[in-house]
Scaffold this active site. Sequence first.
Site, PDB file in Angstrom:
ATOM      1  N   GLY A 141       1.647   2.224  -5.069  1.00 37.94           N
ATOM      2  CA  GLY A 141       3.090   2.428  -5.038  1.00 37.94           C
ATOM      3  C   GLY A 141       3.813   1.379  -4.204  1.00 37.94           C
ATOM      4  O   GLY A 141       4.884   0.902  -4.582  1.00 37.94           O
ATOM      5  N   GLN A 152       6.462  10.260  -6.165  1.00 42.69           N
ATOM      6  CA  GLN A 152       6.279  11.704  -5.965  1.00 42.69           C
ATOM      7  C   GLN A 152       6.555  12.500  -7.237  1.00 42.69           C
ATOM      8  O   GLN A 152       6.192  13.666  -7.322  1.00 42.69           O
ATOM      9  CB  GLN A 152       7.195  12.214  -4.845  1.00 42.69           C
ATOM     10  CG  GLN A 152       6.811  11.727  -3.466  1.00 42.69           C
ATOM     11  CD  GLN A 152       5.526  12.364  -2.956  1.00 42.69           C
ATOM     12  OE1 GLN A 152       5.147  13.458  -3.342  1.00 42.69           O
ATOM     13  NE2 GLN A 152       4.823  11.658  -2.080  1.00 42.69           N
ATOM     14  N   SER A 170       2.110   5.718  -8.273  1.00 45.25           N
ATOM     15  CA  SER A 170       0.881   5.567  -7.489  1.00 45.25           C
ATOM     16  C   SER A 170      -0.140   6.615  -7.930  1.00 45.25           C
ATOM     17  O   SER A 170       0.139   7.812  -7.888  1.00 45.25           O
ATOM     18  CB  SER A 170       1.191   5.730  -5.996  1.00 45.25           C
ATOM     19  OG  SER A 170      -0.021   5.726  -5.263  1.00 45.25           O
ATOM     20  N   GLY A 171      -1.316   6.157  -8.324  1.00 43.76           N
ATOM     21  CA  GLY A 171      -2.332   7.060  -8.863  1.00 43.76           C
ATOM     22  C   GLY A 171      -2.836   8.106  -7.882  1.00 43.76           C
ATOM     23  O   GLY A 171      -3.142   9.238  -8.265  1.00 43.76           O
ATOM     24  N   THR A 180      -8.269 -10.237 -11.154  1.00 42.72           N
ATOM     25  CA  THR A 180      -9.125  -9.464 -12.053  1.00 42.72           C
ATOM     26  C   THR A 180      -8.763  -7.987 -11.977  1.00 42.72           C
ATOM     27  O   THR A 180      -8.591  -7.439 -10.886  1.00 42.72           O
ATOM     28  CB  THR A 180     -10.602  -9.683 -11.677  1.00 42.72           C
ATOM     29  OG1 THR A 180     -10.862 -11.079 -11.760  1.00 42.72           O
ATOM     30  CG2 THR A 180     -11.535  -8.930 -12.616  1.00 42.72           C
ATOM     31  N   CYS A 215       3.471   8.057   6.993  1.00 36.52           N
ATOM     32  CA  CYS A 215       3.685   6.687   7.458  1.00 36.52           C
ATOM     33  C   CYS A 215       4.324   6.669   8.835  1.00 36.52           C
ATOM     34  O   CYS A 215       4.244   5.691   9.549  1.00 36.52           O
ATOM     35  CB  CYS A 215       4.571   5.946   6.489  1.00 36.52           C
ATOM     36  SG  CYS A 215       4.106   6.253   4.805  1.00 36.52           S
TER      37      CYS A 215
HETATM   38  C1  LIG Z   1       2.931   7.509  -1.282  1.00 37.09           C
HETATM   39  C2  LIG Z   1       4.256   6.898  -1.614  1.00 37.09           C
HETATM   40  C3  LIG Z   1       4.403   5.504  -1.760  1.00 37.09           C
HETATM   41  C4  LIG Z   1       3.297   4.543  -1.456  1.00 37.09           C
HETATM   42  O1  LIG Z   1       2.283   4.542  -2.408  1.00 37.09           O
HETATM   43  P1  LIG Z   1       0.887   3.828  -2.018  1.00 37.09           P
HETATM   44  O2  LIG Z   1       0.064   4.023  -3.235  1.00 37.09           O
HETATM   45  O3  LIG Z   1       0.404   4.511  -0.797  1.00 37.09           O
HETATM   46  O4  LIG Z   1       1.178   2.393  -1.767  1.00 37.09           O
HETATM   47  C5  LIG Z   1       5.638   5.012  -2.121  1.00 37.09           C
HETATM   48  N1  LIG Z   1       6.680   5.830  -2.344  1.00 37.09           N
HETATM   49  C6  LIG Z   1       6.585   7.165  -2.215  1.00 37.09           C
HETATM   50  C7  LIG Z   1       7.773   8.021  -2.490  1.00 37.09           C
HETATM   51  C8  LIG Z   1       5.375   7.749  -1.837  1.00 37.09           C
HETATM   52  O5  LIG Z   1       5.297   9.063  -1.695  1.00 37.09           O
END
Ligand SMILES: *Cc1c(COP(=O)(O)O)cnc(C)c1O
Length: 391
Positions: free
Chosen positions: A72, A181, A201-202, A239, A326
């Site tokens: 993400g 989210q 984000s997976g 890659t 964070c």
């Molecule tokens: C978790 C999150 C991210 C960051 O994603 P990562 O895969 O940890 O880099 C960004 N935006 C939101 C709203 C998130 O909850």
Amino acid sequence: MQKTIYVDNAATTPVSKEVLNEMLPYFTEYYGNASTLYSLGRQTKLAVDRAREQVAKAINAEPSEIYFTAGGTESDNWAIRGMAMRLGPKGKKHIITSKIEHKGILRSLKVLEKEGFEVTYLDVDEYGFVNPSDVEKAIRPDTALVSIMFANSEIGTIEPISEIGQICKKHGVVFHTDAVQAVGTIPVDVKKDNIDLLSISGQKFHAPKGIGVLYIKKGVNPVSLINGGSQENGKRAGTENVPGIVGIGKAIEIAVSTMDERSKHLSELRKILIDKVLILPKSRLNGDPEKRLPGNASFCFEGIEGEGLVMRLDANGICAATGSACSSDSLEPSHVLLAIGVPVEIAHGSLRVSFGDDNTKEDAEYVGDVIIKTVNTLRAMSPVWDKIKDN
Ligand SMILES: *Cc1c(COP(=O)(O)O)cnc(C)c1O
């Protein structure tokens, strides 16, 4: 050993068995480089193509509009910085966002401000909503980009994305949304909502950490940040993370096909917890009571410190968060809680519970009981509680 009750699914989720099983052959059996011509590489390329289709279908995009990234944060950086680098030289050096975005957005913008860009940080209301008419009023001839998150990671508020998308379309401004989210949890449709760029984000829906997606609408062209080989249509070199890509494809497919029942389950757990916990005096629910992510319950308890609460919950086998993951390494209160008008001292007493698919009603009851017991214990030891309890 005590059972662990994991209620921090907004921070990350475990990889599901189904997803892991789908990924495993791509570590050892089908390890060929997807860019090669021999059949071992072709297998890999087919798997990557299939995952691109799975992701595209989940958000109503075209497969050619899906770009795999390392998560993400990279997707957010690419959207923000990539558009700034594309449109800045054409005189568009103004960006609109909100005060409650993820750090992946806010810190990217701070860097751009040092490079001469101007950023408008929109206020939100007491529930965390961005007002679409504020977006419209902030748009100028030199606006390069609007970036407003789909749903807030801390307080769960779901933003009026459709209205904001329409406004951006009307004014010809590129619209990015951090949907990390939202995707996999609530319906997301990039066509219906006029979204130009969208981050995924997976790890938030049972795929591994370190795999993400930036959806880039055809015709929108952020400058590439990672340069090298011609992977991802020449726009994101390196890659391919094939097992991760296979994993995010499978995970998003499962998440979307089970969304209704999971959403119902998560909202039930959320209701159990909220009804229970708000009995505590001087406690509040952060975010909108209705338009919120189904698994999210965010609270503030006056007279206590969120860190102390989280540590005592941990001692009872419960994994929950204060502020956002964070910010948990800093003592700054959450920028999101401050933006919705929570006073600094109260913002320090925040707790975020984010339920996941594996949680049960018994978990919700237990978490609620432990929160009540612990808040009461901490308050009994708190010198400030005596002063505020009768106000
Ligand atoms: C978790 C999150 C991210 C960051 O994603 P990562 O895969 O940890 O880099 C960004 N935006 C939101 C709203 C998130 O909850």
